[in-house]
Design an enzyme around this catalytic site. Sequence first.
Site, mmCIF file in Angstrom:
data_model
loop_
_atom_site.group_PDB
_atom_site.id
_atom_site.type_symbol
_atom_site.label_atom_id
_atom_site.label_comp_id
_atom_site.label_asym_id
_atom_site.label_seq_id
_atom_site.Cartn_x
_atom_site.Cartn_y
_atom_site.Cartn_z
ATOM 1 C CD GLU A 1 -2.989 -1.030 2.287
ATOM 2 O OE1 GLU A 1 -2.773 -0.296 3.258
ATOM 3 O OE2 GLU A 1 -4.041 -1.690 2.164
ATOM 4 C CD GLU B 1 -3.775 -5.966 3.813
ATOM 5 O OE1 GLU B 1 -4.586 -5.150 4.316
ATOM 6 O OE2 GLU B 1 -2.556 -5.818 3.834
HETATM 7 C C1 FCB Z 1 -4.578 -2.298 5.527
HETATM 8 C C2 FCB Z 1 -3.185 -2.626 6.032
HETATM 9 C C3 FCB Z 1 -3.175 -3.681 7.124
HETATM 10 C C4 FCB Z 1 -4.304 -3.467 8.103
HETATM 11 C C5 FCB Z 1 -5.614 -3.361 7.383
HETATM 12 C C6 FCB Z 1 -6.807 -3.207 8.288
HETATM 13 O O1 FCB Z 1 -4.585 -1.035 4.936
HETATM 14 O O2 FCB Z 1 -2.375 -3.078 4.964
HETATM 15 O O3 FCB Z 1 -1.917 -3.685 7.733
HETATM 16 O O4 FCB Z 1 -4.038 -2.314 8.826
HETATM 17 O O5 FCB Z 1 -5.577 -2.243 6.514
#
Ligand code: FCB
Length: 443
Positions: free
Chosen positions: A160, A336
């Site tokens: 990110e 994620e």
């Molecule tokens: C993302 C991050 C991860 C965690 C989630 C909830 O942006 O990559 O580390 O904080 O959000």
Amino acid sequence: MNAGRFPEGFFWGTAAAAHQVEGGNHANDWWAWEQIPGHIKNGDRSDPACDHYERFAGDFDLLRSLHQNAHRLSLEWSRIEPAPGQFSKTAIQHYADVLQALRDRGMEPMVTLHHFTNPSWIADAGGWETPDTALRFANYAERVTNELGQLARYWVTVNEPTVIAYQGYVRGEWPPGKRDLGAAARTLVTLLRGHWLAYERIKMRQPELQLGLAHHVRVFDPARFFAPQDRIVAAAFNRVFNNTLLQSLRRGRLAFPLTRAGHAGGPAPSQDFFGLNYYTRELVKFNRHYGAELFGERVLPVGAPRSDLNWELYPEGFYRVLRSLQREGLPIFVTENGIADAADVRRPDFLLTHIGAMLRAIHAGVPVRGYFHWTCFDNFEWAEGYSAKFGLIACDPVTQERRLRPSARLYAEICRNNELPVSVELPPAPLGRVEPAGPAELR
Ligand code: FCB
């Protein structure tokens, strides 16, 4: 074929990051940041987190017993290279043991090289605002993949980049706590260069490794559908937060508005797969008092389902984002996707609707190869400390007790059968009335 089934060989797992679960990481910028009152909710600190550095083998047993066949984790750069150019044999051996432990259990590792934390010596040298950091990162990435490349095929360079730039340099809520758009742009450029350099170096020696980057892609819709000013602001958010990075990577050169911050370029393509982190959407409303945020006030649809962090739960956005990524022409891993939900009342539905949206995208031809739910264990959720509970499994940082939430079993069933248990209808998107997003929970 059963309509609820996923392609053969689909990866099912969870994602985690070293600093959020390991405990004992005291040589990075986050640990220093955590020591300052007011930075982290309730004054929480990342040590011991889940004590995963010591407990990884038992933790992987548990995940395997839940039928997960893959796992995304990150390496802690400050452990591996505690001082410039000095690599710790002990730390590298530790991560070799971790990756081997996954392999022994039949779980495919996906390894992230940089997940938010920087060694203190990198932070002291100016962090990602300093162009040299790209080179230092590439040195570290090359060394680590030389040592560990035999144990893992899938590697994520940076997690990110836009969130790092936004949280650390626009909002100032994460280290280094700046509010400086120029610094945010320089940071993003160096992160991109770090990715490009790492990609070139690693591929030269180990072309068989599959490299990607984990992008946080967010849906930005106009709060008032027919208001041109809202549409313009939403488009600007989409440009800056999502597309600038994607376009830069697609073309191998910096895209607007980064063009002014430097003229560096890189190889194209520089990703073997696309890593997608999807959580939510935001509605954007023009507000002339929000100059520092591109004149966009972020609002929520009235009555929209939300997580404990007030993030809208919007599975349709997952589908939309996946469809829009089709044009990248790359295999996609969902690196994620998850929800803060301490009571586990919304997570089961979240899982079914989001995984359902992903399946719809696959049926529409989107090449999704795997899904890593965020996250296995409740952990140190950055500025939220331990208050935000994203785990399929609850983890008490004091007793270290792990306790399965009902969702863990539901997810296990999906992983085991490679199939959704029920046919899932996606709810219609609530658009219309909106309300302020509330305190700074959205990021
Ligand atoms: C993302 C991050 C991860 C965690 C989630 C909830 O942006 O990559 O580390 O904080 O959000």
